[in-house]
Design a protein around this motif. Structure first.
Motif, PDB file in Angstrom:
ATOM      1  N   SER A 126      39.851  36.799  43.788  1.00  0.00           N
ATOM      2  CA  SER A 126      40.371  36.868  42.423  1.00  0.00           C
ATOM      3  C   SER A 126      41.819  36.376  42.372  1.00  0.00           C
ATOM      4  O   SER A 126      42.233  35.727  41.408  1.00  0.00           O
ATOM      5  CB  SER A 126      40.269  38.291  41.878  1.00  0.00           C
ATOM      6  OG  SER A 126      41.165  39.160  42.529  1.00  0.00           O
ATOM      7  N   PHE A 180      32.728  36.731  38.707  1.00  0.00           N
ATOM      8  CA  PHE A 180      32.573  37.403  39.994  1.00  0.00           C
ATOM      9  C   PHE A 180      31.310  38.262  40.036  1.00  0.00           C
ATOM     10  O   PHE A 180      30.718  38.440  41.111  1.00  0.00           O
ATOM     11  CB  PHE A 180      33.811  38.240  40.308  1.00  0.00           C
ATOM     12  CG  PHE A 180      34.960  37.423  40.815  1.00  0.00           C
ATOM     13  CD1 PHE A 180      34.971  36.943  42.114  1.00  0.00           C
ATOM     14  CD2 PHE A 180      36.023  37.095  39.984  1.00  0.00           C
ATOM     15  CE1 PHE A 180      36.014  36.169  42.591  1.00  0.00           C
ATOM     16  CE2 PHE A 180      37.076  36.326  40.444  1.00  0.00           C
ATOM     17  CZ  PHE A 180      37.071  35.854  41.749  1.00  0.00           C
ATOM     18  N   VAL A 203      40.732  41.804  37.532  1.00  0.00           N
ATOM     19  CA  VAL A 203      39.596  41.931  38.450  1.00  0.00           C
ATOM     20  C   VAL A 203      40.093  42.289  39.847  1.00  0.00           C
ATOM     21  O   VAL A 203      39.509  43.140  40.535  1.00  0.00           O
ATOM     22  CB  VAL A 203      38.772  40.627  38.474  1.00  0.00           C
ATOM     23  CG1 VAL A 203      37.722  40.668  39.578  1.00  0.00           C
ATOM     24  CG2 VAL A 203      38.102  40.399  37.114  1.00  0.00           C
ATOM     25  N   ALA A 258      42.093  37.420  35.935  1.00  0.00           N
ATOM     26  CA  ALA A 258      41.828  37.438  37.380  1.00  0.00           C
ATOM     27  C   ALA A 258      42.570  38.589  38.051  1.00  0.00           C
ATOM     28  O   ALA A 258      42.036  39.250  38.950  1.00  0.00           O
ATOM     29  CB  ALA A 258      42.236  36.103  38.003  1.00  0.00           C
TER      30      ALA A 258
END
Length: 231
Positions: free
Chosen positions: A143, A51, A111, A108
């Motif tokens: 995410s 990201f 995040v 994920a």
């Protein structure tokens, strides 16, 4: 420390650590809390790096990196000795794939938590040069789109493995139940976002719950025993 080069270096070091651990133990380095803590930290940094490259925003890493550091510090407090796998874990392929998908999902969600947290602390307006709230809202949603299918695959693979190891797909084991609860919360978030148009604080708070449930899933086997009681 949250720059692209810094994230790459940290990912490279953890990748090397996991690789050499794999060579040393002869199977995927995911069999105990020491190995899984390192893998969890690696997954968080890997997804953060993805990201960071896509959005070019360093701020999320300021939250993700302490999470990764806390996981690595925790790893130093638990046994790291190489021991024979318990019978339920003696399937190298399923061990590696099942836990690897969980690592990506958890990374994920870390995040998403970071982006949601930064969104919430700016409720009274932009602060400290942090990214725009709309960007953070989009990043947290993206995410979840990464983590959700990986968590789904984790649960499916876990059920298949459970059938191989214990003769039934689902045993209502505490860790299985916690994984299912995390999946339900993720489903609720994505449904609320896409079908009901949830944005902003409500969506960010739901992301907080997803990550709390993730941590509960991760640590739950230490407190509630069950079929996943190995540490």
């Amino acid at each position: 420390c949250a720059t692209m080069s810094g994230t790459r270096l940290k990912c490279a070091l953890l990748t090397a650590t996991l690789f050499f651990r794999w060579r040393a133990v002869g199977h995927g380095p995911f069999a105990n809390m020491y190995e899984f803590s390192i893998a969890f930290a690696w997954g968080a940094l890997l997804v953060n790096g993805y990201f960071l490259r896509r959005y070019r925003q360093w701020a999320v890493g300021v939250v993700v990196l302490p999470i990764a550091l806390a996981l690595l510090l925790y790893a130093t407090t638990v046994p790291s000795e190489v021991e024979p796998l318990v019978p339920a874990l003696q399937n190298n392929l399923l061990l590696s794939v099942h836990v690897a998908t969980a690592v990506i999902a958890y990374g994920a969600f870390a995040v998403g938590f970071a982006a949601g947290f930064l969104y919430l602390i700016q409720s009274s307006g932009p602060k400290w040069g942090l990214p725009d709230r709309k960007l953070l809202d989009d990043l947290s949603y993206r995410s979840m789109l990464v983590g959700y299918p990986f968590l789904t695959l984790t649960i499916v693979l876990g059920a298949l493995w459970a059938d191989v190891a214990w003769g039934k797909y689902w045993s209502w084991d505490p860790k299985e139940d916690a994984s299912l609860m995390t999946w339900i919360l993720c489903t609720a978030y994505l449904h609320a976002r896409s079908a009901r148009g949830w944005r902003g604080n409500r969506a960010a708070m739901l992301l907080m719950l997803v990550f709390v449930s993730t941590l509960f899933t991760y640590f739950g086997n230490l407190f509630f025993g069950g079929l996943h009681s190995y540490g």
